[in-house]
Design a protein around this motif. Structure first.
Motif, PDB file in Angstrom:
ATOM      1  N   ALA A 113       0.804  -1.215   0.000  1.00  0.00           N
ATOM      2  CA  ALA A 113       0.000   0.000   0.000  1.00  0.00           C
ATOM      3  C   ALA A 113       0.842   1.272   0.000  1.00  0.00           C
ATOM      4  N   VAL A 114       2.128   1.152   0.270  1.00  0.00           N
ATOM      5  CA  VAL A 114       2.988   2.338   0.358  1.00  0.00           C
ATOM      6  C   VAL A 114       2.993   3.080  -0.979  1.00  0.00           C
ATOM      7  N   GLY A 115       2.751   4.387  -0.908  1.00  0.00           N
ATOM      8  CA  GLY A 115       2.791   5.211  -2.102  1.00  0.00           C
ATOM      9  C   GLY A 115       1.587   5.066  -3.007  1.00  0.00           C
ATOM     10  N   GLN A 116       0.493   4.500  -2.486  1.00  0.00           N
ATOM     11  CA  GLN A 116      -0.672   4.210  -3.322  1.00  0.00           C
ATOM     12  C   GLN A 116      -1.905   4.975  -2.853  1.00  0.00           C
ATOM     13  N   ARG A 117      -2.805   5.223  -3.820  1.00  0.00           N
ATOM     14  CA  ARG A 117      -4.134   5.760  -3.540  1.00  0.00           C
ATOM     15  C   ARG A 117      -5.135   4.624  -3.696  1.00  0.00           C
ATOM     16  N   PHE A 118      -6.214   4.658  -2.907  1.00  0.00           N
ATOM     17  CA  PHE A 118      -7.215   3.602  -2.978  1.00  0.00           C
ATOM     18  C   PHE A 118      -8.621   4.204  -2.978  1.00  0.00           C
ATOM     19  N   LEU A 119      -9.311   4.055  -4.102  1.00  0.00           N
ATOM     20  CA  LEU A 119     -10.709   4.448  -4.183  1.00  0.00           C
ATOM     21  C   LEU A 119     -11.575   3.487  -3.383  1.00  0.00           C
ATOM     22  N   ALA A 120     -12.581   4.024  -2.713  1.00  0.00           N
ATOM     23  CA  ALA A 120     -13.496   3.199  -1.924  1.00  0.00           C
ATOM     24  C   ALA A 120     -14.915   3.451  -2.398  1.00  0.00           C
ATOM     25  N   ILE A 121     -15.514   2.448  -3.051  1.00  0.00           N
ATOM     26  CA  ILE A 121     -16.890   2.516  -3.510  1.00  0.00           C
ATOM     27  C   ILE A 121     -17.459   1.110  -3.536  1.00  0.00           C
ATOM     28  N   ALA A 122     -18.730   0.978  -3.204  1.00  0.00           N
ATOM     29  CA  ALA A 122     -19.393  -0.327  -3.231  1.00  0.00           C
ATOM     30  C   ALA A 122     -20.320  -0.377  -4.448  1.00  0.00           C
ATOM     31  N   GLY A 123     -19.923  -1.080  -5.478  1.00  0.00           N
ATOM     32  CA  GLY A 123     -20.766  -1.219  -6.659  1.00  0.00           C
ATOM     33  C   GLY A 123     -20.836   0.048  -7.488  1.00  0.00           C
ATOM     34  N   ASP A 124     -21.943   0.184  -8.223  1.00  0.00           N
ATOM     35  CA  ASP A 124     -22.129   1.325  -9.114  1.00  0.00           C
ATOM     36  C   ASP A 124     -22.743   2.490  -8.340  1.00  0.00           C
ATOM     37  N   VAL A 125     -22.829   3.639  -8.990  1.00  0.00           N
ATOM     38  CA  VAL A 125     -23.446   4.809  -8.369  1.00  0.00           C
ATOM     39  C   VAL A 125     -24.950   4.577  -8.195  1.00  0.00           C
ATOM     40  N   MET A 126     -25.555   5.368  -7.316  1.00  0.00           N
ATOM     41  CA  MET A 126     -26.997   5.335  -7.101  1.00  0.00           C
ATOM     42  C   MET A 126     -27.556   6.719  -7.388  1.00  0.00           C
ATOM     43  N   SER A 127     -28.773   6.772  -7.881  1.00  0.00           N
ATOM     44  CA  SER A 127     -29.447   8.055  -8.025  1.00  0.00           C
ATOM     45  C   SER A 127     -30.188   8.377  -6.733  1.00  0.00           C
TER      46      SER A 127
END
Length: 353
Positions: A251-265
């Motif tokens: 994980a050093v030097g890394q970015r991590f997006l956090a999302i569960a599945g697709d977007v919701m309206s």
């Protein structure tokens, strides 16, 4: 009771432990066996942190929890806060319910606060800092696209497209953090977690703007819904990702997006809430969309509506594939995050201090 012959667990500093994400990070660390020190702006906030831990199912952390008084806008207290610490989770950051007139009201404390924490961590010999950034630092200012944003993307502040003060603050703070570690960090390691809209169990009064939206939908305070789409992730999974980014060598030097599945309206969220509440309680939940012309008509009289106009009809997708494959992160379904928010909201009213 722990074995007295066992060496004490690593000490981790969490900034902003009385906040929504910060409290869940403190809870996750204590449940994992770490010792935790968390910063609070005033000594009185210690009771708030303890109350949230109790709400989260941890009654008495004993001497594994301690507090340090420190403010992101001041140098005082940070050397003491990081003393003896191995890891830092820098979670604290301003997150307004409405955008300020002057963007610097958000940008300056977010940027300077991150640099204060990083500087103190470097000077104290901290091994790694995990910075809570945001999808706001990744997916804004771009031309409309159907592709999912990844950690390789950065929000474009100079594209000419409208970007809110909050988005500016998160982008600038994260860029400055990476630059500091590269140029002046010495042996200090950095990783960032970039969540989308954070929902999940509400443990106390300090909550995110995303949670406030769920409250307004649940209480029927939005008779017409804006045509907005957003990603969702459970706060418990955000805390879990922080721990993975804190401990995993890759994980050093890394970015991590956090999302569960697709977007919701907003409409999908409202339908989910209405169905969960049942016929009687769900009757007040509106699922009707507000036409664009109506939003534009109201905008001159409401700063909140004006701030939302650039997002109307815009879909920004994101991918958490990197966190899943590199760190083995596996988030709860987005629907579970929404329902957990709904079920824990009644006890609390948001306040800012």
């Amino acid at each position: 009771m722990s074995d007295p012959s066992t060496p004490p667990a690593d000490l981790v500093l969490v900034t902003g432990g009385s906040g929504f994400v910060g409290a869940h990070c403190v809870l996750a660390l204590l449940q994992a066996g770490y010792r935790v020190r968390t910063t609070i702006r005033t000594p009185a906030r210690a009771a708030d942190v303890r109350a949230q831990l109790t709400a989260g199912g941890l009654d008495d952390p004993g001497d594994r929890l301690e507090f340090a008084v420190a403010d992101l806008t001041r140098d005082d207290g940070w050397a003491e806060a990081v003393d003896g610490v191995r890891f830092v989770l820098h979670v604290a950051s301003p997150f307004p319910t409405s955008q300020p007139k002057d963007p610097d009201e958000l940008i300056v404390p977010a940027r300077d606060g991150a640099l204060r924490v990083l500087r103190a961590a470097r000077d104290a010999g901290v091994e790694r800092v995990v910075l809570t950034s945001s999808f706001a630092a990744i997916g804004y200012g771009h031309a409309p696209t159907d592709r999912a944003f990844t950690e390789e993307d950065w929000t474009e502040l100079d594209s000419g497209r409208a970007v809110s003060a909050y988005v500016q603050s998160k982008t600038i703070a994260e860029r400055e953090a990476w630059a500091f570690v590269h140029d002046e960090g010495g042996e200090l390691q950095l990783a960032t977690v970039n969540p989308v809209g954070i929902l999940g169990p509400v443990l106390g009064p300090d909550v995110s703007s995303s949670v406030e939206l769920i409250r307004m939908v649940k209480e029927g305070r939005l008779p017409r819904l804006p045509d907005v789409h957003f990603g969702v992730v459970d706060v418990r999974d955000v805390a879990g990702l922080h721990l993975l980014a804190m401990t995993r060598p890759e994980a050093v030097g890394q970015r991590f997006l956090a999302i569960a599945g697709d977007v919701m309206s907003a409409q999908e969220v409202a339908l989910l809430i209405r169905g969960h509440l049942g016929e009687a309680a769900g009757r007040r939940v509106s699922t009707k969309l507000m036409p664009a012309w109506m939003l534009k008509a109201v905008a001159p009289f409401s700063r909140r509506v004006r701030d939302s106009l650039p997002d109307i009809g815009t879909v920004r997708r994101a991918s958490a594939e990197k966190a899943r494959t590199m760190l083995g992160w596996s988030p709860r379904p987005r629907e579970e995050a929404v329902i957990a928010t709904v079920d824990t909201l009644p006890t609390y009213r948001s306040h800012r201090s």
